[in-house]
Design an enzyme around this catalytic site. Structure first.
Site, PDB file in Angstrom:
ATOM      1  CE  LYS A  42      56.404  27.006  28.559  1.00 51.09           C
ATOM      2  NZ  LYS A  42      56.779  27.101  27.129  1.00 51.09           N
ATOM      3  N   GLY A  43      53.892  31.832  32.750  1.00 51.43           N
ATOM      4  CA  GLY A  43      53.763  33.285  32.814  1.00 51.43           C
ATOM      5  C   GLY A  43      54.190  33.941  34.110  1.00 51.43           C
ATOM      6  CG  ASP A  99      50.488  34.968  33.880  1.00 54.80           C
ATOM      7  OD1 ASP A  99      49.473  34.459  34.403  1.00 54.80           O
ATOM      8  OD2 ASP A  99      50.856  34.672  32.728  1.00 54.80           O
ATOM      9  CG  ASP A 102      41.054  36.896  30.458  1.00 57.69           C
ATOM     10  OD1 ASP A 102      40.326  37.877  30.607  1.00 57.69           O
ATOM     11  OD2 ASP A 102      41.204  36.334  29.354  1.00 57.69           O
ATOM     12  CE  LYS A 130      43.386  40.914  29.557  1.00 56.86           C
ATOM     13  NZ  LYS A 130      43.315  40.086  28.325  1.00 56.86           N
ATOM     14  NE  ARG A 164      56.389  32.190  27.908  1.00 53.58           N
ATOM     15  CZ  ARG A 164      55.128  31.954  28.265  1.00 53.58           C
ATOM     16  NH1 ARG A 164      54.566  32.689  29.196  1.00 53.58           N
ATOM     17  NH2 ARG A 164      54.437  30.979  27.707  1.00 53.58           N
TER      18      ARG A 164
HETATM   19  P1  5GP Z   1      41.879  32.527  32.780  1.00 51.69           P
HETATM   20  O1  5GP Z   1      41.906  33.455  33.955  1.00 51.69           O
HETATM   21  O2  5GP Z   1      41.004  33.032  31.669  1.00 51.69           O
HETATM   22  O3  5GP Z   1      41.582  31.096  33.155  1.00 51.69           O
HETATM   23  O4  5GP Z   1      43.281  32.411  32.110  1.00 51.69           O
HETATM   24  C1  5GP Z   1      44.353  33.131  32.475  1.00 51.69           C
HETATM   25  C2  5GP Z   1      45.440  32.815  31.470  1.00 51.69           C
HETATM   26  O5  5GP Z   1      45.094  33.328  30.169  1.00 51.69           O
HETATM   27  C3  5GP Z   1      46.715  33.509  31.862  1.00 51.69           C
HETATM   28  O6  5GP Z   1      47.516  32.697  32.674  1.00 51.69           O
HETATM   29  C4  5GP Z   1      47.336  33.797  30.502  1.00 51.69           C
HETATM   30  O7  5GP Z   1      48.074  32.687  30.088  1.00 51.69           O
HETATM   31  C5  5GP Z   1      46.179  33.944  29.561  1.00 51.69           C
HETATM   32  N1  5GP Z   1      45.848  35.377  29.319  1.00 51.69           N
HETATM   33  C6  5GP Z   1      44.715  36.029  29.638  1.00 51.69           C
HETATM   34  N2  5GP Z   1      44.759  37.319  29.264  1.00 51.69           N
HETATM   35  C7  5GP Z   1      45.972  37.501  28.691  1.00 51.69           C
HETATM   36  C8  5GP Z   1      46.638  38.648  28.104  1.00 51.69           C
HETATM   37  O8  5GP Z   1      46.145  39.776  28.013  1.00 51.69           O
HETATM   38  N3  5GP Z   1      47.900  38.426  27.629  1.00 51.69           N
HETATM   39  C9  5GP Z   1      48.506  37.204  27.687  1.00 51.69           C
HETATM   40  N4  5GP Z   1      49.732  37.114  27.198  1.00 51.69           N
HETATM   41  N5  5GP Z   1      47.924  36.124  28.241  1.00 51.69           N
HETATM   42  C10 5GP Z   1      46.667  36.271  28.731  1.00 51.69           C
HETATM   43 MG    MG Z   2      49.529  31.542  30.146  1.00 53.34          MG
END
Ligand code: 5GP
Ligand code: MG
Length: 179
Positions: A42-43, A99, A102, A130, A164
């Site tokens: 949803k982000g 959004d 990570d 990030k 959000r």
């Molecule tokens: P990844 O890149 O680790 O597969 O996952 C990304 C997801 O992790 C994003 O879509 C989000 O939902 C969540 N996420 C990662 N870092 C953060 C953060 O600092 N804040 C929030 N709210 N969600 C995060």
């Molecule tokens: Mg998310």
């Protein structure tokens, strides 16, 4: 400022300005070619709403809801699709909106799956990046802001489905999610 936010990283104005710049980059990149924008739920919804208003090519919009899971040591690269796209994407230019990136696992898996469906092209736009915790090298064509390794909320990003709606990006107080 929300009482559970420790500090603001980017104000509403800064976010708005950056999205406008990104839209310009994206408009130049596609040069009028039609695009199917896929917003990852949803982000990325808040980002998607702001961005698509500034795009000047023919745009169609769809959504996908997916999460990745790995099993500890083994990075199995499995993707759980909770809601798939509804539009026909074969032969289309896809602009995937996230959004935040990570570890990169989720985006990596989504790109792999979409490529398997015969898309013409895939580009990605992420509002926040990030880089500190990256595990999978992911294709990042348009990036809003690089951010430090802290847990952020607002501008679509949640903690336990809250925050959000905050118009800025803020660092969540540790006391909210620790203990
Ligand atoms: P990844 O890149 O680790 O597969 O996952 C990304 C997801 O992790 C994003 O879509 C989000 O939902 C969540 N996420 C990662 N870092 C953060 C953060 O600092 N804040 C929030 N709210 N969600 C995060
Ligand atoms: Mg998310």
């Amino acid at each position: 400022m929300n009482e559970n936010v420790e500090r603001i990283l980017f104000t509403e104005e800064q976010l708005k300005y950056r999205v406008r710049e990104m839209a310009e980059e994206i408009n130049n990149y596609y040069n009028g070619e039609a695009v199917t924008v896929i917003s990852v739920l949803k982000g990325s919804v808040v980002f998607a709403v702001d961005l698509i208003k500034q795009l000047n090519m023919p745009v169609s919009l769809d959504f996908i809801c997916a999460s990745s899971y790995g099993s500890g040591t083994i990075s199995s690269g499995k993707l759980i699709i909770k809601k798939d796209v509804e539009l026909e994407i074969e032969g289309q230019n896809i602009l995937l909106l996230e959004d935040i990136i990570d570890t990169g696992e989720t985006l990596h898996e989504i790109i792999k799956m979409l490529k398997g469906r015969g898309t013409k092209s895939i580009a990605t736009a992420m509002m926040f990046n990030k880089p500190a915790r990256r595990k999978k090298a992911v294709q990042a064509d348009f990036i809003g802001f690089d951010i430090p390794d802290e847990f952020v909320v607002g501008y679509g990003l949640d903690y336990d489905e809250q925050y959000r709606n905050l118009p800025y990006l803020g660092v969540l107080k540790r006391s909210v999610y620790e203990e």
